[in-house]
Write a protein that holds these residues in place. Structure first.
Motif, PDB file in Angstrom:
ATOM      1  N   SER A  81      40.275  48.428  25.146  1.00  0.00           N
ATOM      2  CA  SER A  81      39.543  48.123  23.924  1.00  0.00           C
ATOM      3  C   SER A  81      38.178  47.510  24.204  1.00  0.00           C
ATOM      4  N   GLY A  82      37.804  47.401  25.484  1.00  0.00           N
ATOM      5  CA  GLY A  82      36.559  46.752  25.837  1.00  0.00           C
ATOM      6  C   GLY A  82      35.358  47.671  25.730  1.00  0.00           C
ATOM      7  N   GLY A  83      34.227  47.175  26.245  1.00  0.00           N
ATOM      8  CA  GLY A  83      32.978  47.919  26.131  1.00  0.00           C
ATOM      9  C   GLY A  83      32.536  48.580  27.403  1.00  0.00           C
ATOM     10  N   SER A  84      33.440  48.827  28.338  1.00  0.00           N
ATOM     11  CA  SER A  84      33.076  49.473  29.591  1.00  0.00           C
ATOM     12  C   SER A  84      32.917  50.975  29.386  1.00  0.00           C
ATOM     13  N   PRO A  85      32.135  51.662  30.246  1.00  0.00           N
ATOM     14  CA  PRO A  85      32.021  53.130  30.137  1.00  0.00           C
ATOM     15  C   PRO A  85      33.375  53.820  30.266  1.00  0.00           C
ATOM     16  N   ALA A  86      34.263  53.317  31.142  1.00  0.00           N
ATOM     17  CA  ALA A  86      35.574  53.937  31.308  1.00  0.00           C
ATOM     18  C   ALA A  86      36.394  53.837  30.023  1.00  0.00           C
ATOM     19  N   ALA A  87      36.374  52.674  29.381  1.00  0.00           N
ATOM     20  CA  ALA A  87      37.123  52.517  28.129  1.00  0.00           C
ATOM     21  C   ALA A  87      36.568  53.432  27.040  1.00  0.00           C
ATOM     22  N   ARG A  88      35.258  53.552  26.997  1.00  0.00           N
ATOM     23  CA  ARG A  88      34.655  54.438  25.989  1.00  0.00           C
ATOM     24  C   ARG A  88      35.046  55.888  26.248  1.00  0.00           C
ATOM     25  N   ALA A  89      35.046  56.313  27.510  1.00  0.00           N
ATOM     26  CA  ALA A  89      35.429  57.691  27.830  1.00  0.00           C
ATOM     27  C   ALA A  89      36.878  57.962  27.457  1.00  0.00           C
ATOM     28  N   CYS A  90      37.758  56.990  27.695  1.00  0.00           N
ATOM     29  CA  CYS A  90      39.169  57.170  27.347  1.00  0.00           C
ATOM     30  C   CYS A  90      39.360  57.245  25.843  1.00  0.00           C
ATOM     31  N   ARG A  91      38.650  56.419  25.094  1.00  0.00           N
ATOM     32  CA  ARG A  91      38.829  56.399  23.644  1.00  0.00           C
ATOM     33  C   ARG A  91      38.297  57.674  22.988  1.00  0.00           C
ATOM     34  N   THR A  92      37.184  58.197  23.498  1.00  0.00           N
ATOM     35  CA  THR A  92      36.564  59.367  22.876  1.00  0.00           C
ATOM     36  C   THR A  92      37.018  60.675  23.498  1.00  0.00           C
ATOM     37  N   SER A  93      37.672  60.604  24.679  1.00  0.00           N
ATOM     38  CA  SER A  93      38.096  61.806  25.412  1.00  0.00           C
ATOM     39  C   SER A  93      36.907  62.678  25.796  1.00  0.00           C
ATOM     40  N   HIS A  94      35.736  62.078  25.981  1.00  0.00           N
ATOM     41  CA  HIS A  94      34.534  62.804  26.404  1.00  0.00           C
ATOM     42  C   HIS A  94      33.897  62.069  27.580  1.00  0.00           C
ATOM     43  N   PRO A  95      33.329  62.828  28.553  1.00  0.00           N
ATOM     44  CA  PRO A  95      32.674  62.167  29.686  1.00  0.00           C
ATOM     45  C   PRO A  95      31.484  61.330  29.232  1.00  0.00           C
ATOM     46  N   VAL A  96      31.227  60.267  29.970  1.00  0.00           N
ATOM     47  CA  VAL A  96      30.086  59.392  29.717  1.00  0.00           C
ATOM     48  C   VAL A  96      29.212  59.406  30.962  1.00  0.00           C
ATOM     49  N   TRP A  97      27.967  59.892  30.832  1.00  0.00           N
ATOM     50  CA  TRP A  97      27.021  59.958  31.950  1.00  0.00           C
ATOM     51  C   TRP A  97      25.887  58.991  31.663  1.00  0.00           C
ATOM     52  N   LEU A  98      25.641  58.082  32.598  1.00  0.00           N
ATOM     53  CA  LEU A  98      24.675  57.012  32.366  1.00  0.00           C
ATOM     54  C   LEU A  98      23.649  56.973  33.491  1.00  0.00           C
ATOM     55  N   THR A  99      22.384  56.964  33.120  1.00  0.00           N
ATOM     56  CA  THR A  99      21.306  56.707  34.066  1.00  0.00           C
ATOM     57  C   THR A  99      21.253  55.202  34.332  1.00  0.00           C
ATOM     58  N   PRO A 100      20.490  54.774  35.342  1.00  0.00           N
ATOM     59  CA  PRO A 100      20.393  53.321  35.579  1.00  0.00           C
ATOM     60  C   PRO A 100      19.945  52.548  34.344  1.00  0.00           C
ATOM     61  N   ALA A 101      19.012  53.095  33.571  1.00  0.00           N
ATOM     62  CA  ALA A 101      18.546  52.375  32.384  1.00  0.00           C
ATOM     63  C   ALA A 101      19.652  52.272  31.343  1.00  0.00           C
ATOM     64  N   ALA A 102      20.419  53.358  31.143  1.00  0.00           N
ATOM     65  CA  ALA A 102      21.497  53.327  30.153  1.00  0.00           C
ATOM     66  C   ALA A 102      22.648  52.443  30.618  1.00  0.00           C
ATOM     67  N   LEU A 103      22.905  52.422  31.929  1.00  0.00           N
ATOM     68  CA  LEU A 103      23.998  51.605  32.453  1.00  0.00           C
ATOM     69  C   LEU A 103      23.718  50.118  32.266  1.00  0.00           C
ATOM     70  N   ALA A 104      22.455  49.762  32.275  1.00  0.00           N
ATOM     71  CA  ALA A 104      22.108  48.345  32.143  1.00  0.00           C
ATOM     72  C   ALA A 104      22.500  47.773  30.790  1.00  0.00           C
ATOM     73  N   SER A 105      22.702  48.617  29.792  1.00  0.00           N
ATOM     74  CA  SER A 105      23.048  48.125  28.459  1.00  0.00           C
ATOM     75  C   SER A 105      24.543  47.855  28.298  1.00  0.00           C
ATOM     76  N   TYR A 106      25.359  48.188  29.280  1.00  0.00           N
ATOM     77  CA  TYR A 106      26.800  47.963  29.194  1.00  0.00           C
ATOM     78  C   TYR A 106      27.129  46.580  29.763  1.00  0.00           C
ATOM     79  N   PRO A 107      27.828  45.764  29.011  1.00  0.00           N
ATOM     80  CA  PRO A 107      28.095  44.399  29.486  1.00  0.00           C
ATOM     81  C   PRO A 107      29.197  44.331  30.534  1.00  0.00           C
ATOM     82  N   GLU A 108      30.043  45.319  30.638  1.00  0.00           N
ATOM     83  CA  GLU A 108      31.160  45.266  31.567  1.00  0.00           C
ATOM     84  C   GLU A 108      31.435  46.660  32.125  1.00  0.00           C
ATOM     85  N   GLY A 109      32.248  46.674  33.192  1.00  0.00           N
ATOM     86  CA  GLY A 109      32.639  47.934  33.793  1.00  0.00           C
ATOM     87  C   GLY A 109      31.589  48.560  34.668  1.00  0.00           C
TER      88      GLY A 109
END
Length: 843
Positions: A81-109
């Motif tokens: 239920s957290g805000g990590s990219p892995a949790a988001r991918a599991c909840r939406t069932s879609h891959p999450v691809w993040l550049t360094p700039a986009a990754l910086a906005s994630y607080p965890e994971g």
């Protein structure tokens, strides 16, 4: 493509490898496992596998692959239920691809401590059985993972999911990340160019076709399996004298000992020593069915040849040619057109936006770009007449039809095939362009290959158009609307051979409350099978409309097919449904059993007593099986192409189909049909599917019948029966017109026919239906002229005038003349009026 910065993780230490070779001359020790080598060329330095924890509310790390896992500091556990990219991918069932700039906005994971050049991908792992976890990959590229790397990593995630699903006891199997790479058949190698010694893993040897006992550790042993025409390009990658430091890639072909030709994709990274000479080559090899255009002419022609070989339609050929020319030539516009009877038919424009093309094209050819006469394009007319390539430099004055396509240069490329020109390709530049010899070679090779491919594709399109027209003409254009249910159907031709086949379906409205559903399969999928299919569908419909019971319909169709003396046979499942009562009569002739989905979601395979396929024996017996349906039940009739294939047994196919039916939403029957079709890529045979949801009749009809005896007062008795029936139904308002119709139809049947006569009455809503059946197949004839001196002939005219609808239906053993009379609406009694007033009105 892989990033240069990430490739360093997969290389051994140069000094170690050099010492090993100098001492023993043996292959270098593979200091990096397969997982590190493969991930290196996917742009990933680290892969972490997360699976659901015991409580299923978090993800726990169970396996890692790559270099220095601790260096990136990914968490051991992540909350779903957290805000990590892995949790988001599991909840939406879609891959999450993040550049360094986009990754910086994630607080965890994300890696800890954060890095400025770290990209991340989170790929959910799921199958039909449910969610299995998430694969997290970390790269060191500034722009994230490119499209090719993402495709490889998504394939990798699918393989990891397959390994997890195959695990027993709910726990992940040992080393699932490495096992997934072996399942993907990714081979790796380490080559020392100076000695030609190569360490090739087992998967690579299998891909090339070398048995373990036959491999001597030399690069020449691998090169010997490459096709001679690809050997030069392969040597340019691995030859020490021409090797340079950096990343190299190549698609090549090998010939296996079995004679099979296989395309392989090579990706390698060269490490230079202290003297800048190539010291070690690290690479991975995968089997591929799709080539990608390379940077050199050999690779481009290889890619073009393979891509055109797979292009089946004219549209496919157009897209391949545009892809092969526009980017390598840095062109601004590419137009691809066929030549038809002195007209150009444009099939593809790149870019497709009308604004990118000259104003004349937009005005004359409109946005659809249908065609253009060659008489208006003398420049093209001259090139097509000569059949040679024309290159026009900057500043050339063209006719209005070509003006503005290539102000900086225009290449007119005729596409020759079989002694004629099949089409033309226009390549234009906005800025001044110089045509170098390499470009001329590429254009010449492309023209020859594209012309042949265009001719094949045009023949294929014509064949498929004819097949589609034939198939559509033989199958129902639309299904009838049913008063007590909804029916939908689907048909898909086989994906091999002529895409027309012998599967058919039909929905036949027999009466207002009876419908027949039929599905069948003629042996084979060819024009002959389609012809037999059309004849059988017509015959079954004709026998059904005549009023025969289901077993007689199928028996007649069987006798017809036997009498055709064809080598083909057919299977069939016929169902007659009473929409009032929900009763079904099934007949099965060698066909797969029908399926039912009950209102509670339970499914069953109906045990219908079967007979021989049609066309086998003239004396075959086809017994009937009765089944009762409750409102809300769904009936599914399918052909074996849906439930059986080379890699799918009949029992397993039935199980999957029933599972899909059970999980379907019966309110959307079209969606249910699409879900049942599933992955159409698995289609080896024709597929026909017929679904009916039985809802029950909203208004139940009331029926009454009377056998008319041939007596002098037969008409009087028929009228009395009719009057009594109408009174019991409380529709006395319709008595007069109904009695008139009954008198005329019964009299007509008694006077003009022989044999039994029957009168049937039915009340549905505000209509009374009168049907008189007799044993004569001839329809009653209305008089052409009726004058004052005529003694008869007015009866049918009166019946037609009194009826809302009137007609004759052929039935088994005769005909049925039917008339529908509307029941007049009762006028509500006025306020204050008593019974006496009503009686007075009637008097």
């Amino acid at each position: 493509m892989p990033h240069d910065g990430s490739a360093r993780a997969g290389l051994s230490q140069p000094g170690t490898a050099e010492a090993g070779v100098a001492d023993s001359g043996s292959p270098p020790e593979p200091e990096t496992p397969l997982s590190v080598r493969a991930l290196t060329f996917a742009g990933a330095e680290l892969a972490v596998l997360y699976v659901p924890g015991a409580g299923s509310d978090d993800l726990r790390s169970v396996d890692t692959a790559g270099c220095a896992p601790a260096e990136y500091g990914l968490p051991e556990r992540l909350a779903l239920s957290g805000g990590s990219p892995a949790a988001r991918a599991c909840r939406t069932s879609h891959p999450v691809w993040l550049t360094p700039a986009a990754l910086a906005s994630y607080p965890e994971g994300r890696p800890a401590p954060p890095r400025a050049r770290t990209s991340l991908g989170a790929l959910p792992l799921g199958t039909e059985s449910g969610r299995l976890g998430c694969l997290v990959v970390v790269g060191a590229g500034e722009n994230g993972f490119d499209a090719e790397q993402q495709r490889f990593l998504e394939r990798y995630a699918d393989a990891v999911a397959g390994v997890l699903e195959a695990g027993a006891g709910g726990e992940p199997p040992p080393a699932p990340l490495s096992s997934a790479l072996r399942r993907m058949r990714v081979g790796s190698f380490v080559l020392v160019p100076e000695t030609g010694v190569i360490d090739a893993d087992e998967t690579l040897r299998e891909l090339v076709g070398i048995r373990p006992d036959d491999f001597d550790g030399k690069a020449d042993s691998l090169l010997a399996h490459a096709l001679p025409e690809d050997l030069h390009a392969l040597m340019s990658v691995l030859e020490p004298s021409t090797q340079t430091a950096g990343r190299r890639e190549l698609d090549f072909r090998v010939r296996c000992p079995t004679g099979e030709m296989r395309w392989l994709s090579l990706r390698c990274r060269v490490a230079a020593g202290a003297d800048d000479r190539p010291e070690q080559v690290l690479g991975v090899v995968t089997a591929t069915s799709v080539l990608h255009p390379g940077a050199d002419d050999v690779s481009r022609i290889q890619w073009l040849t393979a891509a055109l070989d797979k292009a089946t339609t004219v549209r496919d050929v157009s897209q391949v040619v545009v892809t092969a020319l526009r980017d390598p030539l840095s062109a601004d516009r590419v137009a691809f057109a066929e030549l038809h009877h002195e007209r150009l038919q444009v099939t593809l424009l790149d870019p497709p936006q009308p604004a990118a093309w000259p104003q004349t094209w937009r005005l004359q050819w409109r946005s659809e770009w249908p065609d253009a006469p060659l008489s208006a394009l003398p420049t093209l007319q001259m090139a097509l007449r000569d059949g040679r390539m024309d290159l026009w430099p900057t500043g050339t004055a063209f006719e209005p039809g070509l003006d503005g396509i290539g102000p900086g240069g225009l290449a007119v490329l005729p596409l020759p095939a079989r002694g004629r020109v099949a089409g033309v390709c226009l390549i234009g530049w906005d800025r001044p362009h110089e045509f170098v010899p390499e470009e001329r070679s590429l254009l010449t090779a492309t023209a020859s290959l594209a012309g042949q491919a265009l001719t094949r594709a045009h023949a294929y399109d014509t064949e498929q158009e004819l097949a589609t027209m034939l198939q559509r003409s033989l199958l129902p254009r639309r299904l009838p609307e049913l008063p007590g249910g909804i029916a939908v159907a689907r048909y898909l031709p086989a994906r091999r051979g002529l895409q027309v086949g012998g599967d058919w379906y039909d929905v036949i409205a027999l009466s207002e409350d009876r419908v027949a559903l039929v599905i069948g399969d003629v042996q084979g999928h060819s024009a002959a099978a389609a012809t037999i299919m059309g004849q059988m569908r017509t015959a079954v419909r004709a026998y059904a409309v005549e009023g025969h019971p289901p077993d007689v319909v199928v028996s007649h169709a069987n006798r017809l097919l036997v009498g055709m003396e064809t080598d083909l046979f057919a299977t069939c499942c016929y169902a007659e449904l009473n929409l009032d009562e929900g009763d079904v009569l099934f007949v099965r002739a060698g066909h797969v059993a029908p399926l039912l989905r009950h209102p509670d979601g339970a499914t069953e395979e109906v045990e219908v007593e079967g007979g021989l396929p049609l066309g086998i024996s003239m004396e075959a017996d086809f017994p009937m099986t009765a089944v009762a349906l409750a409102p809300g039940t769904m009936l599914a009739l399918v052909t074996d192409g849906l439930i059986e294939a080379a890699d799918l047994s009949l029992d397993e196919g039935m199980r999957r189909t029933r599972a899909t039916l059970a999980a379907a939403d019966p309110s959307d029957l079209g969606r249910v049909a699409d879900d049942l079709l599933g992955d159409i890529g698995r289609r080896e045979d024709d597929v026909a599917l017929l679904l009916l949801r039985y809802d029950g009749m909203k208004t139940r009809p009331i029926r009454a019948g009377w056998v008319v005896w041939r007596l002098p007062d037969a008409v009087m008795h028929a009228r009395r029966f009719t009057a009594r029936t109408l009174r019991s139904w409380k529709v006395e308002e319709a008595t007069d017109p109904v009695l008139l119709v009954v008198s005329e139809l019964v009299t007509n049947a008694l006077v003009h026919t022989q044999g039994p006569v029957r009168l049937d009455l039915m009340l549905r809503g505000d209509r009374v239906r009168v049907c008189v059946s007799d044993s004569s197949p001839r329809a009653p004839a209305k008089p052409v002229i009726v004058d004052w001196e005529s003694t008869g002939g007015r009866g049918l005219l009166l019946v037609e005038a009194m009826s809302e609808s009137f007609g004759t239906v052929p039935v088994a053993g005769g005909k049925q003349v039917c008339s529908e009379i509307a029941v007049p609406r009762r006028e509500p009694a006025s306020v204050g009026a008593g019974p006496g007033a009503e009686d007075g009105d009637r008097s």
